[in-house]
Design a protein around this motif. Structure first.
Motif, short mmCIF file in Angstrom:
data_model
loop_
_atom_site.label_atom_id
_atom_site.label_comp_id
_atom_site.label_asym_id
_atom_site.label_seq_id
_atom_site.Cartn_x
_atom_site.Cartn_y
_atom_site.Cartn_z
N ALA A 160 0.83 -1.21 0.00
CA ALA A 160 0.00 0.00 0.00
C ALA A 160 0.87 1.26 0.00
O ALA A 160 0.57 2.24 -0.67
CB ALA A 160 -0.91 0.00 1.22
N LYS A 161 1.95 1.22 0.75
CA LYS A 161 2.82 2.40 0.86
C LYS A 161 3.85 2.49 -0.26
O LYS A 161 4.59 3.46 -0.35
CB LYS A 161 3.63 2.31 2.18
N LYS A 162 3.98 1.41 -1.02
CA LYS A 162 5.07 1.24 -1.99
C LYS A 162 6.42 1.36 -1.26
O LYS A 162 7.35 2.03 -1.69
CB LYS A 162 4.97 2.26 -3.13
N PRO A 200 3.93 1.52 9.98
CA PRO A 200 4.74 2.66 9.57
C PRO A 200 3.86 3.90 9.53
O PRO A 200 2.65 3.81 9.79
CB PRO A 200 5.18 2.28 8.16
N SER A 201 4.42 5.05 9.20
CA SER A 201 3.60 6.23 8.99
C SER A 201 2.70 6.00 7.77
O SER A 201 3.12 5.35 6.80
CB SER A 201 4.48 7.46 8.80
N ALA A 202 1.48 6.54 7.80
CA ALA A 202 0.48 6.22 6.78
C ALA A 202 0.56 7.17 5.58
O ALA A 202 -0.41 7.83 5.24
CB ALA A 202 -0.91 6.24 7.40
N ASN A 203 1.74 7.24 4.98
CA ASN A 203 1.94 8.07 3.78
C ASN A 203 2.55 7.19 2.70
O ASN A 203 3.06 6.11 2.99
CB ASN A 203 2.91 9.22 4.09
N LEU A 204 2.52 7.66 1.46
CA LEU A 204 3.25 6.96 0.40
C LEU A 204 4.73 7.06 0.72
O LEU A 204 5.20 8.09 1.22
CB LEU A 204 2.97 7.61 -0.96
N VAL A 220 5.89 15.15 14.74
CA VAL A 220 7.02 14.43 14.11
C VAL A 220 7.05 13.03 14.72
O VAL A 220 6.54 12.81 15.82
CB VAL A 220 8.39 15.13 14.31
N GLU A 221 7.69 12.11 14.00
CA GLU A 221 7.68 10.71 14.43
C GLU A 221 8.46 10.50 15.73
O GLU A 221 9.20 11.38 16.18
CB GLU A 221 8.29 9.83 13.33
N SER A 222 8.33 9.28 16.25
CA SER A 222 9.02 8.92 17.48
C SER A 222 10.54 8.92 17.28
O SER A 222 11.03 8.75 16.16
CB SER A 222 8.58 7.53 17.92
N THR A 245 16.68 11.46 0.83
CA THR A 245 15.42 12.15 0.48
C THR A 245 14.27 11.39 1.11
O THR A 245 14.10 10.18 0.89
CB THR A 245 15.24 12.21 -1.05
N HIS A 246 13.48 12.10 1.91
CA HIS A 246 12.37 11.48 2.63
C HIS A 246 11.44 12.61 3.05
O HIS A 246 11.85 13.75 3.04
CB HIS A 246 12.94 10.80 3.89
N TYR A 247 10.23 12.31 3.44
CA TYR A 247 9.27 13.33 3.88
C TYR A 247 9.07 14.42 2.82
O TYR A 247 8.71 15.54 3.13
CB TYR A 247 9.74 14.01 5.18
MG MG Z 1 7.65 7.15 7.73
#
Ligand code: MG
Ligand code: TXA
Length: 348
Positions: free
Chosen positions: A54-56, A141-145, A178-180, A228-230
């Motif tokens: 789902a997240k690829k 995981p975080s619910a983003n692509l 922001v994440e943990s 590269t992220h977020y």
């Molecule tokens: Mg994440």
């Protein structure tokens, strides 16, 4: 996306519905105090596979397992050192993820084949009730692509994963934003693999911290650390300091661009605390007018997403002070900009 997929996270019947979906091997999005998670029953390999699809998300990037009790966490690790017990007492429930050698209960799919597993207990009523009602840990995981800006509201999740997710629990905006912090523990010493909601200064009061390893060599240890992220789709460049110090350079770069392209450049600024009246700026998003780093963290991802929707050519981001949760914000800004820093990189 069908609106019937979104349920009010504060209602017990919504939690019950989400539990039924998880029991059938489905995947659901749920609020946590950090960002929204995309959860599956951590003990169901098929469901865990669906998260990656789902997240690829690449298979080499392991998931965090969410629990509702210290006892449950202890069944996921092969042993629980004294330092971990101290940290859990002090910071759980909350935005601290602990990485320790895994027990045989945890599947290699969840850990991407690593001998360790990352575990946390979220501090959000809905997340907590969900895990408790399921009676099993939830991998999420975080619910983003994969690679895109993290979600801090149910509508962010719906935009990214509306089709792929079976159900979304809407718990409003995430308080931390922001994440943990991901902390690996070895020989009772901690190494921060990802800065996050609990700052290093607070952790250091409980256990000694080792200097984080160089990211390039540490990659196998912390597979999610990508340059590269977020990242928004719009080109983003991090400023070396305050925008006010950068105005002459900015004006010169714009003039040069217009001479070359004969069209104006649409620029948005992600500012830490100050709004600017610069006519060359299409929009300014302020993270915290009072300069509060916690407020800035809570606003960060929604501000990036907002800018990304404005059809801009360029997002300039101001850095925030490098202390406390500011380190986590800076980490996200650097990666969202893919390492591009004004002065070292052409603006346009
Ligand atoms: Mg994440
Ligand atoms: O706040 C959070 O941590 C959110 C919410 C939903 O709990 N979750 C989250 O998950 O941010 P995710 O998958 O987006 O990021 C997890 C990070 C990744 O960088 C991953 O590589 C790292 O944790 N990680 C997971 N298991 C690990 C392990 N065994 N060793 C080292 N790093 C690990």
């Amino acid at each position: 996306m069908s609106p019937q997929k979104v349920f009010d996270a504060s209602l017990p019947q919504s939690i019950q519905r989400a539990v039924e979906v998880l029991r059938q091997g489905g995947i659901i999005a749920f609020p946590t105090e950090t960002v929204y998670g995309l959860g599956a029953d951590a003990m169901n390999d098929k469901a865990v596979c669906r998260i990656f699809e789902a997240k690829k998300r690449p298979e080499f990037d392991p998931l965090i397992v969410h629990v509702a009790s210290v006892q449950e966490a202890e069944t996921l690790w092969s042993q629980t050192p004294e330092s971990a017990t101290l940290l859990m007492k002090r910071f759980w429930p909350g935005p601290l993820t602990l990485v320790l050698p895994k027990s045989s209960r945890v599947s290699d799919l969840v850990t991407s084949g690593l001998p360790t597993v990352a575990v946390r207990m979220p501090k959000h009523e809905a997340a907590f009730s969900l895990i408790k009602a399921l009676g099993r840990p939830i991998a999420a995981p975080s619910a983003n692509l994969f690679g895109y800006t993290s979600p801090t509201s149910a509508s962010h999740v719906a935009e990214d994963l509306g089709e792929a997710v079976d159900l979304i629990l809407d718990g409003g905006p995430c308080a931390v934003g922001v994440e943990s912090t991901v902390l690996k523990i070895e020989k009772n010493e901690g190494t921060i693999l990802r800065p996050g909601g609990i700052p290093a200064e607070a952790l250091e009061k409980v256990i000694p911290l080792k200097k984080a390893p160089d990211e390039k060599t540490a990659r196998p240890e912390s597979p999610g650390l990508l340059d590269t992220h977020y990242a928004p789709w719009t080109r983003m460049v991090l400023l070396p300091g305050a925008f006010s110090d950068f105005i002459p350079e900015f004006d010169a770069a714009l003039k040069e661009y217009q001479a070359r392209k004969s069209t104006p450049l649409r620029v948005g600024l992600l500012s830490f605390r100050q709004s600017f009246e610069n006519p060359a700026l299409e929009t300014v998003q302020v993270l915290s007018a009072k300069g509060d780093l916690y407020e800035a963290a809570a606003n960060l991802f929604q501000a990036i997403r907002k800018l990304d929707k404005m059809n801009l050519d360029l997002i300039l981001a101001e850095p925030v002070p490098e202390k406390g949760i500011g380190l986590a914000i800076l980490d996200r800004l650097r990666r969202a900009a893919g390492g591009k820093i004004a002065g070292k990189e052409p603006l346009c």
